[in-house]
Enzyme design. Sequence first.
Site, PDB file in Angstrom:
ATOM      1  N   HIS A   1       0.807  -1.223   0.000  1.00 44.71           N
ATOM      2  CA  HIS A   1       0.000   0.000   0.000  1.00 44.71           C
ATOM      3  C   HIS A   1       0.838   1.270   0.000  1.00 44.71           C
ATOM      4  O   HIS A   1       0.327   2.348   0.275  1.00 44.71           O
ATOM      5  CB  HIS A   1      -0.947  -0.007   1.202  1.00 44.71           C
ATOM      6  CG  HIS A   1      -1.915  -1.144   1.180  1.00 44.71           C
ATOM      7  ND1 HIS A   1      -2.407  -1.748   2.315  1.00 44.71           N
ATOM      8  CD2 HIS A   1      -2.488  -1.793   0.130  1.00 44.71           C
ATOM      9  CE1 HIS A   1      -3.235  -2.727   1.977  1.00 44.71           C
ATOM     10  NE2 HIS A   1      -3.300  -2.772   0.656  1.00 44.71           N
TER      11      HIS A   1
ATOM     12  N   SER B   1      -5.829  -9.021  10.383  1.00 45.72           N
ATOM     13  CA  SER B   1      -7.129  -9.682  10.524  1.00 45.72           C
ATOM     14  C   SER B   1      -7.605 -10.268   9.202  1.00 45.72           C
ATOM     15  O   SER B   1      -8.579 -11.010   9.164  1.00 45.72           O
ATOM     16  CB  SER B   1      -8.174  -8.692  11.040  1.00 45.72           C
ATOM     17  OG  SER B   1      -8.383  -7.661  10.088  1.00 45.72           O
TER      18      SER B   1
END
EC number: 2.3.1.286
Length: 257
Positions: A102, A203
């Site tokens: 990212h 997660s």
Amino acid sequence: MVVLSGAGLSTESGIPDYRGPSGLQRNASPMTFQTFTGDPVARRRYWARSYLGWRTIAEASPNDGHRAVARLQRGGLVTGIVTQNVDGLHQAGGADPVIELHGGLDRVVCLDCGDVTARTTLDGRLRGANPAYAQAGGDINPDGDVDLTDEQAADFVTVGCEDCGGMLKPDVVFFGEQVPMPRVEAAFALVERAAALLVLGSSLTVLSGRRFVIRAAKLGVPIAIVNQGPTKSDDLAAVLVDAPLGKTLTHLAGLAA
């Protein structure tokens, strides 16, 4: 093995995550690319928030987990690192190379001419344009900004590209923006050659990272997950460890030494 890391790896460096223990009840809405580019008021608010908050990221130090991953890499047991984080702490901890899926908050890109500059340079320019700007702000967010209202950001002055005057944006992938395909392909290539995939502090809620776990599972590559709390791919893992990452990874690196 190949490492896929998320925000949970950096919480011990003082950077909160979105969904782990330090992110419980966190309701921050990340900036979208469409809003940033299309709404001048929202863009000014973003830069005011980032101006106040990014130093928390810039001044953060790598923790035991980052250093342990670097040790495993130097020892040849980790052959690739893909991170969803934008804080640069893998590299600060000694890892190289690292695929920043990212992007990184230490860089700024001009959306008009493509020029890339250091965030420290922009910070100096923003200081010069806002010598008296001071706001308390709210808690630091994982993306290196703080919560401000439109009123608190109303007096903030933004600056454009030094070369062309164009729109500046942190060199990170916003929500609604596509991860550059060369990064995705490079990450998939690492996973496809891996003997195992080790997921650290994620997660796996967002498909941007979870797709690599899905690819590993389809190829029969064993998956291990070290995370505090459940993940969206627990059912695909051969090994699940719910524990603090710094201590766990330091122990792992010690066993491998």
